[in-house]
Each structure stands twice: as C-alpha cells, then as structure tokens.
Design a protein around this motif. Structure first.
Motif, PDB file in Angstrom:
ATOM      1  N   UNK A  24       0.827  -1.211   0.000  1.00  0.00           N
ATOM      2  CA  UNK A  24       0.000   0.000   0.000  1.00  0.00           C
ATOM      3  C   UNK A  24       0.861   1.260   0.000  1.00  0.00           C
ATOM      4  N   UNK A  25       1.978   1.229   0.725  1.00  0.00           N
ATOM      5  CA  UNK A  25       2.864   2.404   0.758  1.00  0.00           C
ATOM      6  C   UNK A  25       3.462   2.657  -0.624  1.00  0.00           C
ATOM      7  N   UNK A  26       3.856   1.589  -1.307  1.00  0.00           N
ATOM      8  CA  UNK A  26       4.401   1.777  -2.649  1.00  0.00           C
ATOM      9  C   UNK A  26       3.342   2.379  -3.572  1.00  0.00           C
ATOM     10  N   UNK A  27       2.141   1.830  -3.558  1.00  0.00           N
ATOM     11  CA  UNK A  27       1.070   2.326  -4.435  1.00  0.00           C
ATOM     12  C   UNK A  27       0.784   3.791  -4.149  1.00  0.00           C
ATOM     13  N   UNK A  28       0.735   4.161  -2.872  1.00  0.00           N
ATOM     14  CA  UNK A  28       0.472   5.558  -2.512  1.00  0.00           C
ATOM     15  C   UNK A  28       1.552   6.487  -3.061  1.00  0.00           C
ATOM     16  N   UNK A  29       2.774   5.981  -3.209  1.00  0.00           N
ATOM     17  CA  UNK A  29       3.879   6.826  -3.672  1.00  0.00           C
ATOM     18  C   UNK A  29       3.858   7.065  -5.178  1.00  0.00           C
ATOM     19  N   UNK A  30       3.152   6.222  -5.936  1.00  0.00           N
ATOM     20  CA  UNK A  30       3.161   6.347  -7.404  1.00  0.00           C
ATOM     21  C   UNK A  30       1.792   6.699  -7.967  1.00  0.00           C
ATOM     22  N   UNK A  31       0.802   6.832  -7.123  1.00  0.00           N
ATOM     23  CA  UNK A  31      -0.552   7.086  -7.600  1.00  0.00           C
ATOM     24  C   UNK A  31      -0.652   8.497  -8.170  1.00  0.00           C
ATOM     25  N   UNK A  32      -1.509   8.671  -9.161  1.00  0.00           N
ATOM     26  CA  UNK A  32      -1.809   9.987  -9.712  1.00  0.00           C
ATOM     27  C   UNK A  32      -3.297  10.258  -9.533  1.00  0.00           C
ATOM     28  N   UNK A  33      -3.648  11.540  -9.383  1.00  0.00           N
ATOM     29  CA  UNK A  33      -5.042  11.937  -9.204  1.00  0.00           C
ATOM     30  C   UNK A  33      -5.560  12.535 -10.488  1.00  0.00           C
ATOM     31  N   UNK A  34      -6.743  12.092 -10.904  1.00  0.00           N
ATOM     32  CA  UNK A  34      -7.349  12.608 -12.121  1.00  0.00           C
ATOM     33  C   UNK A  34      -8.861  12.581 -11.979  1.00  0.00           C
ATOM     34  N   UNK A  35      -9.465  13.767 -12.061  1.00  0.00           N
ATOM     35  CA  UNK A  35     -10.923  13.916 -11.954  1.00  0.00           C
ATOM     36  C   UNK A  35     -11.440  13.216 -10.702  1.00  0.00           C
ATOM     37  N   UNK A  36     -10.777  13.447  -9.596  1.00  0.00           N
ATOM     38  CA  UNK A  36     -11.246  12.924  -8.326  1.00  0.00           C
ATOM     39  C   UNK A  36     -10.944  11.468  -8.073  1.00  0.00           C
ATOM     40  N   UNK A  37     -10.274  10.779  -9.024  1.00  0.00           N
ATOM     41  CA  UNK A  37      -9.965   9.370  -8.859  1.00  0.00           C
ATOM     42  C   UNK A  37      -8.455   9.161  -8.849  1.00  0.00           C
ATOM     43  N   UNK A  38      -8.027   8.108  -8.156  1.00  0.00           N
ATOM     44  CA  UNK A  38      -6.615   7.762  -8.109  1.00  0.00           C
ATOM     45  C   UNK A  38      -6.324   6.713  -9.177  1.00  0.00           C
ATOM     46  N   UNK A  39      -5.147   6.811  -9.808  1.00  0.00           N
ATOM     47  CA  UNK A  39      -4.798   5.907 -10.897  1.00  0.00           C
ATOM     48  C   UNK A  39      -3.375   5.378 -10.722  1.00  0.00           C
ATOM     49  N   UNK A  40      -3.196   4.103 -11.057  1.00  0.00           N
ATOM     50  CA  UNK A  40      -1.871   3.485 -11.125  1.00  0.00           C
ATOM     51  C   UNK A  40      -1.814   2.715 -12.434  1.00  0.00           C
ATOM     52  N   UNK A  41      -0.913   3.082 -13.341  1.00  0.00           N
ATOM     53  CA  UNK A  41      -0.855   2.378 -14.620  1.00  0.00           C
ATOM     54  C   UNK A  41       0.011   1.129 -14.531  1.00  0.00           C
ATOM     55  N   UNK A  42       0.046   0.353 -15.605  1.00  0.00           N
ATOM     56  CA  UNK A  42       0.755  -0.919 -15.575  1.00  0.00           C
ATOM     57  C   UNK A  42       2.261  -0.736 -15.443  1.00  0.00           C
ATOM     58  N   UNK A  43       2.792   0.364 -15.996  1.00  0.00           N
ATOM     59  CA  UNK A  43       4.235   0.598 -15.901  1.00  0.00           C
ATOM     60  C   UNK A  43       4.669   0.810 -14.458  1.00  0.00           C
ATOM     61  N   UNK A  44       3.894   1.596 -13.711  1.00  0.00           N
ATOM     62  CA  UNK A  44       4.237   1.842 -12.306  1.00  0.00           C
ATOM     63  C   UNK A  44       3.999   0.593 -11.463  1.00  0.00           C
ATOM     64  N   UNK A  45       2.942  -0.116 -11.775  1.00  0.00           N
ATOM     65  CA  UNK A  45       2.665  -1.345 -11.048  1.00  0.00           C
ATOM     66  C   UNK A  45       3.783  -2.369 -11.259  1.00  0.00           C
ATOM     67  N   UNK A  46       4.314  -2.415 -12.508  1.00  0.00           N
ATOM     68  CA  UNK A  46       5.365  -3.379 -12.817  1.00  0.00           C
ATOM     69  C   UNK A  46       6.650  -3.105 -12.044  1.00  0.00           C
ATOM     70  N   UNK A  47       6.819  -1.867 -11.569  1.00  0.00           N
ATOM     71  CA  UNK A  47       8.022  -1.511 -10.819  1.00  0.00           C
ATOM     72  C   UNK A  47       7.905  -1.814  -9.325  1.00  0.00           C
ATOM     73  N   UNK A  48       6.773  -2.322  -8.881  1.00  0.00           N
ATOM     74  CA  UNK A  48       6.611  -2.595  -7.459  1.00  0.00           C
ATOM     75  C   UNK A  48       7.618  -3.645  -6.991  1.00  0.00           C
ATOM     76  N   UNK A  49       8.379  -3.377  -5.926  1.00  0.00           N
ATOM     77  CA  UNK A  49       9.327  -4.371  -5.417  1.00  0.00           C
ATOM     78  C   UNK A  49       8.597  -5.538  -4.754  1.00  0.00           C
ATOM     79  N   UNK A  50       9.001  -6.749  -5.070  1.00  0.00           N
ATOM     80  CA  UNK A  50       8.414  -7.962  -4.499  1.00  0.00           C
ATOM     81  C   UNK A  50       9.535  -8.788  -3.875  1.00  0.00           C
ATOM     82  N   UNK A  51       9.458  -9.103  -2.582  1.00  0.00           N
ATOM     83  CA  UNK A  51      10.442 -10.021  -1.993  1.00  0.00           C
ATOM     84  C   UNK A  51      10.144 -11.441  -2.470  1.00  0.00           C
ATOM     85  N   UNK A  52      11.152 -12.112  -3.010  1.00  0.00           N
ATOM     86  CA  UNK A  52      10.943 -13.441  -3.594  1.00  0.00           C
ATOM     87  C   UNK A  52      11.742 -14.481  -2.821  1.00  0.00           C
ATOM     88  N   UNK A  53      11.069 -15.311  -2.022  1.00  0.00           N
ATOM     89  CA  UNK A  53      11.747 -16.464  -1.412  1.00  0.00           C
ATOM     90  C   UNK A  53      11.728 -17.646  -2.379  1.00  0.00           C
TER      91      UNK A  53
END
Length: 501
Positions: A357-386
């Motif tokens: 949630x913290x990562x998403x909040x850092x890359x979200x954009x606001x447009x016409x009262x709604x928050x948006x996260x596109x696929x490019x920003x989502x693809x950059x989300x760090x994932x810990x991989x065991x």
C-alpha cells in the motif's frame, strides 16, 4: 410508489432540495493553510489527511458545520459536515433541502440504494445530478416529518451503538491480519528448512519471461529502487513485479449487463475485489460471442490489480481460481500472469500488505477525483521473492492464522449485515408512513410542496435582477454618421429606470 398515507404527496428529490456541485481544485492550488478541501475520502474516514485552499472561494463552494453533503461518484453516501469551514471538492453535492434537513438526510439514505441500482457499466459508480433529481419520493406533512425524525433517532441510535462495537471488532481483526502479513512477507514467521535460495528459481523465471514477454518494457526491469527495499532473510531476493510476469494486460471496456442467456460470461469488476479476494456475488455479463472474451478470458492463478478507484482502494488485488468458472475482467483492472515457480497468492499478499500500500500511494496519480496506477508503475513494485517452497510455507502460515480468525470475524460480519437489514427495514417503515402516526390536523404535504414551488419560482427573477444590477448594460454607441449627443445630467431615478428595463 403505491397508495400514499393520508396527507402525503408525491414529489422528486429535485423538487425538495438544491444540489450544488463542488469545485475541481488543481494540484497547483493546494496549500498548507486555508480551508480544508473536503474530498470523498475525508467523508468516508478512509483518509483523514486534508489538502488546503488559501484562495478566493465562491460562497456556494464553502461548507460550514451542519451542512448536508452527498458524494455521488465512486462512493455514494450522505454526511453531515461537523466542521471546520471547508472548501467543497468535485464529486460531492452540498445539499440545501427545502424541507426539514434531518428528515431529508434520512430520506436520502433510504433512496441511495435505489439510486445505486440504476447505475450501469463495468467501472465506477457515477450518478448524475439529473438522475438524483428524477428519483420519486413520498413526502409527509411537515409536522409528520418531525415525528418521523424523532422516531428514527430513537430506534437507530441503539442500532448504531451496536454497529460501532461490531465495527471495532472487525477493525481489530483487520489490524491483526496486517501485522501477521507483515511478519510473514518479511520472513520473520515462516522460514522453511533446507530450501536454498531463490537464484535458481529466478533463473527459470527469467527464461520464461524472456520467451513469452519478449522485449516488453515491464519485463526487462530487474532491480527495485533501493528506497523501497529492506534486508531480507538469507536466500530471498528482491525483484520487480513486472520481471515475474509473462503477461500484463488491461481488461475489456465493453458495456456489461445483467445475465440474459445461459452462456453469458461474467465480467469481474473492481467491486468484486474485496479484502484480497474475489467476491462474485454481484456480477455483470457479456455475451459469449463478444470479441473481447477470448483476449480477456482468465486463467487459474491470474492476479487482478485494480488500477483506478478512490485513493484508499486503488491498487487492491485478488487471484482468480479456475474453480470460480469462466470469467473475463473489466477495463479498470489489470491482469498479471506469472511465470511458473512464482506463487500468485504470495504476490497478492505482498500487494495488499502495508508495504504494498505504501508503494502504491507513492506512485498514484489523481485525475478527476480518482486515483490511478498504470501498468508501468505497477510493474516496478518491489516484491520479496523467497524460494518456491518457502513461498508455500509462508502462505500456509497465513491461511492457518486466517482460519483461526474466521469464526469470530464471520460472526461480526453476520451481525453487521443484520444490523444493516434492520436499518433498511426501519427506514422503509418510516417512509411508507408506518413508523410515526398521521394527524388529520397536519397541514397536507401538497400545500407544503406548492409553497416550496412558489418560493423557488419567486427567487428566480430576484437572482436575474441581481445579476443585471451587478453588470449594467452599456449604451449603444451613436451611429458614426450622426454627431454624438452632448453629455447631459441624468437624474438618479432615470438611471435606475434604465437598469430596471
């Protein structure tokens, strides 16, 4: 609407109130002082952080304590503003009732379900002013409105007190869930024995991604930015979400509808993602022969990511399971299909965690009262991989803990559902004339409505005269062929007569 009680009359929400829409504040206008900008998330309680506006504000956009507010996009709700004086953001109406305000607040709450049932499409709830104003309502006499409010507040106050306790129990469970998830995805609660490290797994993942995703930009990203990473247990590795995916794709924007044929295909929408899982009780459909079916048909293990929503809900995700039956997904969702060896439920747990949630909040954009996260920003989300075995061990820890919490949480949800049902029944009784007694001596509602209509009509020319007085028309210039008349002194009464004309 059926037969009305004695003294009641038919009307519409538009005839009983004025709805003033908020203003769209640009990000450049935000300030650290001035009036708080009242957004939908500030009303729902999902976000207590305010932006401020320190400029000139029209009176119609100023909100004072006690004003009635109605959110009409993404979230439908009725609220009484407690203060301080604020600035009204777009997608919220300031409601000015012509009848008893407390009565009208309950009437709006009662009618919202009907309004919401009229909304269509695969995306966000969005209701226009015209749709609100056209809703038919039954109006009791003014004196009975007061009696209805007294009866409602007596009964609903006890119901609301119980709902508060149930909500507190639900929130405590949610907090514990987040704490457990944080411990698991950080590796503090679920280390499997003799599992090696994730390097071998990631080598296999890279081969699959290179073969199936090719040179897609999101597939080439490998190392997350250091600001979002922290130390991991031995054998774990950081990777971006995109580098674990063999496919990322947006959903269908086709208009959906209720099911008409047996082979219609359900469309999963943003509202079907609830608390990290898919809730398929409220579905819309597309015909089986629709062209979008083939390219958006879901497979087992596909993760659906909500790219557009209110700020507190954007970025939520859930995993599709083939046992749910054939389904496609709507355009406000993004599908992530992972390489073999990556457990979709593991990634889903990370995305829905506080870290995600913290990562998403850092890359979200606001447009016409709604928050948006596109696929490019989502693809950059760090994932810990065991390693895969440890992913499965971690998921088992989470499932076991959730199972232990399931019974008390289910009991709380059932009780809250019953509470909502009782509230609806009480409101239905109130607005059908069964909660408070009728009094033949009350002034009939049609007389009240006639008076309201007359007052509204009388106010219209007053507003036009006021505008005319504020901007007097200039005299037309004399034709150039004739000399301009010499200036003369005009009595003030003559000037006023000219303005009145």
């Amino acid at each position: 609407m059926g037969e009305l009680p004695e003294g009641w009359a038919s009307s519409t929400l538009g005839d009983l109130a004025e709805y003033v829409n908020g203003r769209g504040f640009r990000k450049a206008e935000w300030s650290k002082r001035g009036r708080p900008i009242i957004r939908i998330q500030n009303l729902t309680g999902s976000n207590s952080v305010f932006n401020y506006f320190d400029g000139e504000l029209e009176g119609r956009h100023a909100v004072k304590a006690g004003d009635l507010l109605l959110s009409w996009a993404a979230t439908l709700g009725v609220y009484e503003w407690a203060g301080p004086e604020g600035a009204l953001n777009q997608h919220i109406f300031k409601v000015k009732p012509y009848v008893d305000q407390r009565f009208f607040r309950y009437l709006l709450q009662y009618k919202l379900r009907e309004v919401q049932s009229r909304t269509q499409g695969s995306g966000m709830v969005h209701v226009t002013r015209g749709e609100f104003e056209a809703v038919s309502v039954a109006v009791p006499p003014l004196a009975e409105q007061h009696r209805i409010v007294e009866a409602l507040e007596e009964q609903l106050s006890r119901l609301d007190a119980g709902s508060v306790l149930l909500e507190e129990a639900r929130l405590r469970g949610a907090v514990l869930q987040k704490q457990m998830t944080k411990a698991v995805i950080s590796g503090r609660r679920c280390t499997a024995e003799e599992v090696g490290d994730a390097d071998e797994l990631l080598s296999l993942v890279d081969v699959q991604v290179a073969r199936m995703a090719g040179k897609k930009r999101w597939a080439q990203v490998r190392d997350p930015e250091a600001i979002w990473t922290h130390e991991l247990p031995s054998g774990w590795r950081w990777r971006t979400l995109g580098s674990l995916c063999v496919d990322i794709q947006y959903g269908t924007s086709a208009k959906t509808a209720p099911k008409e044929k047996g082979d219609d295909v359900p469309v999963i929408r943003m509202g079907n993602i609830q608390s990290g899982r898919l809730d398929l009780r409220d579905l819309k459909y597309l015909p089986a022969e629709h062209l979008d079916i083939e390219k958006t048909l879901l497979r087992d293990g596909d993760l659906l990511f909500n790219r557009t929503n209110s700020a507190e809900l954007v970025g939520k995700s859930a995993v599709y399971n083939e046992k749910m039956g054939a389904a496609v997904y709507a355009s406000y969702l993004i599908r992530c299909r992972f390489a073999e060896g990556v457990e979709p439920d593991w990634v889903n747990a990370v995305v829905n965690s506080n870290f995600g949630r913290r990562y998403i909040a850092s890359v979200v954009t606001q447009q016409v009262g709604q928050a948006n996260v596109n696929s490019a920003k989502m693809a950059l989300m760090p994932i810990p991989v065991p390693p895969q075995a440890e992913q499965r061990t971690a998921l088992k820890v989470l499932r076991d803990w959730e199972a232990a919490q399931a019974r008390p949480q289910l009991a709380a949800r059932v009780a809250m559902k019953r509470s909502k049902g009782l509230r609806s029944a009480i409101l239905r009784s109130a607005f059908s004339g069964k909660l408070a007694p009728q009094d033949p001596g009350d002034e009939p509602a049609d007389t009240l409505l006639a008076r309201i209509a007359a007052e509204r009509e009388a106010a219209k020319p007053a507003r036009r005269t006021k505008r005319a007085a504020a901007r007097p028309r200039k005299k037309a210039a004399a034709p150039p062929s004739e000399p301009a008349p010499a200036p003369t002194s005009v009595p003030s009464t003559a000037v006023q007569q000219e303005f009145d004309l």
